[in-house]
Design a protein around this motif. Structure first.
Motif, mmCIF file in Angstrom:
data_model
loop_
_atom_site.group_PDB
_atom_site.id
_atom_site.type_symbol
_atom_site.label_atom_id
_atom_site.label_comp_id
_atom_site.label_asym_id
_atom_site.label_seq_id
_atom_site.Cartn_x
_atom_site.Cartn_y
_atom_site.Cartn_z
ATOM 1 N N THR A 115 -6.021 1.337 -14.607
ATOM 2 C CA THR A 115 -5.243 0.925 -13.431
ATOM 3 C C THR A 115 -6.064 0.819 -12.150
ATOM 4 O OG1 THR A 115 -3.389 2.071 -14.457
ATOM 5 C CG2 THR A 115 -3.074 1.377 -12.213
ATOM 6 N N VAL A 116 -7.074 1.685 -11.999
ATOM 7 C CA VAL A 116 -7.845 1.678 -10.751
ATOM 8 C C VAL A 116 -8.458 0.298 -10.457
ATOM 9 C CG1 VAL A 116 -9.869 2.652 -9.586
ATOM 10 C CG2 VAL A 116 -8.239 4.166 -10.744
ATOM 11 N N GLN B 58 0.830 -1.208 0.000
ATOM 12 C CA GLN B 58 0.000 0.000 0.000
ATOM 13 C C GLN B 58 0.867 1.262 0.000
ATOM 14 O OE1 GLN B 58 -3.524 0.357 -0.243
ATOM 15 N NE2 GLN B 58 -2.803 2.436 -0.635
ATOM 16 N N GLU B 59 1.942 1.232 0.789
ATOM 17 C CA GLU B 59 2.811 2.411 0.860
ATOM 18 C C GLU B 59 3.510 2.673 -0.479
ATOM 19 O OE1 GLU B 59 3.787 2.016 5.656
ATOM 20 O OE2 GLU B 59 5.317 1.448 4.164
ATOM 21 N N ALA B 60 3.856 1.585 -1.159
ATOM 22 C CA ALA B 60 4.503 1.744 -2.469
ATOM 23 C C ALA B 60 3.529 2.392 -3.452
ATOM 24 C CB ALA B 60 4.979 0.391 -3.000
ATOM 25 N N LEU B 61 2.260 1.947 -3.410
ATOM 26 C CA LEU B 61 1.247 2.562 -4.275
ATOM 27 C C LEU B 61 1.084 4.039 -3.910
ATOM 28 C CD1 LEU B 61 -1.061 2.648 -6.339
ATOM 29 C CD2 LEU B 61 -2.546 1.560 -4.634
ATOM 30 N N ASN B 62 1.048 4.321 -2.604
ATOM 31 C CA ASN B 62 0.913 5.720 -2.173
ATOM 32 C C ASN B 62 2.053 6.584 -2.711
ATOM 33 O OD1 ASN B 62 -1.223 4.736 -0.732
ATOM 34 N ND2 ASN B 62 -0.260 4.964 1.292
ATOM 35 N N ARG B 63 3.253 6.037 -2.711
ATOM 36 C CA ARG B 63 4.412 6.819 -3.159
ATOM 37 C C ARG B 63 4.409 7.043 -4.665
ATOM 38 N NH1 ARG B 63 7.278 4.330 1.079
ATOM 39 N NH2 ARG B 63 7.562 2.399 -0.080
ATOM 40 N N LYS C 199 -5.651 0.550 -2.035
ATOM 41 C CA LYS C 199 -6.461 1.747 -2.169
ATOM 42 C C LYS C 199 -5.669 2.846 -2.870
ATOM 43 C CE LYS C 199 -9.488 4.690 0.604
ATOM 44 N NZ LYS C 199 -9.469 5.597 -0.527
ATOM 45 N N VAL C 200 -6.216 3.357 -3.957
ATOM 46 C CA VAL C 200 -5.557 4.453 -4.673
ATOM 47 C C VAL C 200 -5.618 5.709 -3.802
ATOM 48 C CG1 VAL C 200 -5.702 5.942 -6.702
ATOM 49 C CG2 VAL C 200 -6.084 3.486 -6.936
ATOM 50 N N PRO C 201 -4.480 6.367 -3.578
ATOM 51 C CA PRO C 201 -4.425 7.484 -2.612
ATOM 52 C C PRO C 201 -5.024 8.773 -3.160
ATOM 53 C CG PRO C 201 -2.277 7.204 -3.624
ATOM 54 C CD PRO C 201 -3.163 6.120 -4.192
ATOM 55 N N ASP C 202 -6.320 8.761 -3.422
ATOM 56 C CA ASP C 202 -6.988 9.957 -3.923
ATOM 57 C C ASP C 202 -8.422 9.959 -3.404
ATOM 58 O OD1 ASP C 202 -8.260 11.966 -5.289
ATOM 59 O OD2 ASP C 202 -7.588 11.339 -7.283
ATOM 60 N N GLY D 69 -18.059 8.024 -18.346
ATOM 61 C CA GLY D 69 -17.464 6.710 -18.559
ATOM 62 C C GLY D 69 -15.998 6.673 -18.177
ATOM 63 N N HIS D 70 -15.604 7.620 -17.316
ATOM 64 C CA HIS D 70 -14.214 7.669 -16.855
ATOM 65 C C HIS D 70 -14.191 7.908 -15.352
ATOM 66 C CE1 HIS D 70 -12.571 7.807 -20.896
ATOM 67 N NE2 HIS D 70 -13.370 8.808 -21.211
ATOM 68 N N TYR D 71 -13.011 7.706 -14.758
ATOM 69 C CA TYR D 71 -12.839 8.067 -13.358
ATOM 70 C C TYR D 71 -12.576 9.566 -13.238
ATOM 71 C CZ TYR D 71 -12.608 3.231 -11.799
ATOM 72 O OH TYR D 71 -12.919 1.936 -11.498
ATOM 73 N N ASP D 72 -13.210 10.188 -12.252
ATOM 74 C CA ASP D 72 -12.834 11.558 -11.865
ATOM 75 C C ASP D 72 -11.699 11.448 -10.867
ATOM 76 O OD1 ASP D 72 -14.877 12.595 -13.389
ATOM 77 O OD2 ASP D 72 -16.316 12.665 -11.720
ATOM 78 N N PHE D 73 -10.815 12.427 -10.866
ATOM 79 C CA PHE D 73 -9.713 12.384 -9.895
ATOM 80 C C PHE D 73 -9.313 13.791 -9.473
ATOM 81 C CE2 PHE D 73 -6.413 13.438 -13.039
ATOM 82 C CZ PHE D 73 -7.032 13.063 -14.230
ATOM 83 N N SER D 74 -8.536 13.867 -8.401
ATOM 84 C CA SER D 74 -8.125 15.175 -7.853
ATOM 85 C C SER D 74 -7.150 15.864 -8.790
ATOM 86 C CB SER D 74 -7.415 14.998 -6.513
ATOM 87 O OG SER D 74 -8.245 14.367 -5.594
ATOM 88 N N PRO D 75 -7.070 17.192 -8.679
ATOM 89 C CA PRO D 75 -6.055 17.898 -9.467
ATOM 90 C C PRO D 75 -4.658 17.449 -9.054
ATOM 91 C CG PRO D 75 -7.408 19.445 -8.169
ATOM 92 C CD PRO D 75 -7.869 18.066 -7.833
#
Ligand SMILES: [Fe+2]
Ligand SMILES: [Fe+2]
Lengths: 95, 315
Positions: free
Chosen positions: B235-236, B187-192, B245-248, B258-264
């Protein structure tokens, strides 16, 4: 800047018995032995070849692409070199 | 007369591009097209080579022989990718060693992602899955690039890349299914690596002034934002499947688009790293510079040996 850069080599690979060698790319090497070894290491890591040729790029000569239209024009205009130019009676076989 | 000629040549060139006819090394091309390609391709080559550094760091510490053999093979592939790309750059008349010296002097860039360290073994998984995954997204589009040698190099590279992503995902899957500590490492690797991976596609389209010309020349086929969105969409679900868990906090599926919304994206961080202030910028370029300096005697010895062998043959 290195003063003594290794020459450039073009690499050709026969992927299997019965097929011709095909250009796959180039590399730099001090001599043909090293060029062959390096070609094996970079261009055949996944059984892409059973035979390698290397040719120093200096020895490859090419026509000028800017004049390609005129250069190849003689072959474009001689459509009678193709079998489809000729009319053959319907029903004729084996021709 | 001369001006007219070059306008005509440029028109012919664009017609070829529009008709999807590839441009080959000795064909006429606008200077700006050549320059753009030399810059992009040499920087792509540098990225392959610098990209070996964070991973090579873990080869001796791989947890078992299988993982070690896989990582060695992957890093060796990246060296090959660097070579294909330097060779393709040379077809444009670029001096290969000069492009490498540009990397060492800081004049040329490489993908900023490689200025982040790989601090745990799990990072090797995240790099394969996310960094190679993002690179593949980009490189698949480049297989249709208008410059023949670049497109051909990309086809070969893409064939080799697919195992890179899979081995990384497999590695993280194994950790994610392991002990709570192992899962946490994953999880930490994904976060980084999540956000830096998204930055790999470059600035937003409205901040990317050279993109329009590259699209017109068909060097680029999809915009930065399109590629980034495709990557996120792909990827999600992969993260969810292995319970990471994707860190967003704003990430969510949007039925309408038909797409994911994500943070700036934090572009400050991106520009800081591009500008040389990432965690490893100096270390990476130093390592490359040292490799060239320390390898000089080997290159000279090989040349001297080749000359000696040639003279013996002719004697
Ligand atoms: Fe690569
Ligand atoms: Fe890769």
């Amino acid at each position: 800047m290195s003063t003594n850069e290794w020459p450039l080599w073009e690499v050709f690979i026969r992927s299997k018995q019965g097929l011709n060698h095909k250009h796959v790319g180039s590399l730099r090497a001090a001599d043909s032995t090293m060029a062959l070894d390096n070609a094996r290491d970079v261009y055949t890591r996944r059984s892409e070849g059973i035979s390698i040729w290397v040719v120093e790029s200096n020895y490859v000569h090419a026509n000028d692409p800017a004049d390609a239209d005129a250069y190849f024009e003689p072959s474009d205009t001689k459509i009678f070199r193709h079998p489809t130019f000729y009319e053959v009676h319907e029903g004729i076989k084996h021709m | 007369m001369r001006v007219l000629e070059s306008v005509e040549l440029e028109q012919k060139f664009q017609d070829k591009i529009d008709k999807e006819i590839k441009i080959e090394p000795n064909d006429w091309m606008p200077d700006a097209y050549r320059k753009t390609l030399i810059r992009q391709m040499s920087q792509h080559a540098h990225s392959e080579v610098v990209g070996m550094l964070p991973e090579a760091n873990w080869i001796t510490r791989a947890p078992n022989l299988r993982r070690k053999a896989v990582l060695l093979a992957k890093v060796q592939d990246e060296a090959g990718h660097g070579l294909y790309l330097y060779s393709a750059t040379e077809t444009l008349g670029a001096d290969r060693e000069a492009t490498i010296d540009d990397l060492h002097s800081g004049k040329a860039k490489y993908s900023s992602i490689f200025n982040y360290p790989a601090v745990s073994w799990a990072d090797i998984g995240a790099i394969g899955w996310l960094v190679d995954g993002a690179a593949i997204m980009n490189q698949v589009a480049l297989c249709r690039c208008s410059y023949g040698p670049y497109a051909r190099a990309m086809v070969k590279i893409c064939k080799e890349e697919s195992f890179h992503q899979r081995q990384g995902y497999e590695l993280l899957t194994t950790l994610a299914n392991g002990s709570p500590e192992q899962k946490q490492l994953a999880q930490e690797a994904l976060n980084r690596f999540w956000w830096p991976a998204l930055m790999m596609f470059g600035p937003n389209d409205d901040e990317s002034p050279n993109s329009a010309q590259s699209m017109k020349w068909k060097i680029k086929r999809l915009s930065n934002d399109e590629l980034r969105q495709n990557f996120i969409d792909a990827t999600v679900p992969q993260a969810e499947l292995i319970g990471l868990k994707v860190p967003d906090p704003n990430l969510k599926w949007n039925e309408e688009t038909g797409h994911y919304d994500f943070s700036p994206i934090n572009w400050d961080e991106f520009w800081q790293v591009v500008g040389g202030n990432g965690p490893c910028n100096k270390q990476r370029v130093d390592a490359r510079r040292k490799a060239k300096e320390n390898g000089l005697w080997v290159r000279e010895a090989a040349m001297a040996f080749a000359e000696k062998r040639a003279s013996r043959k002719s004697a």
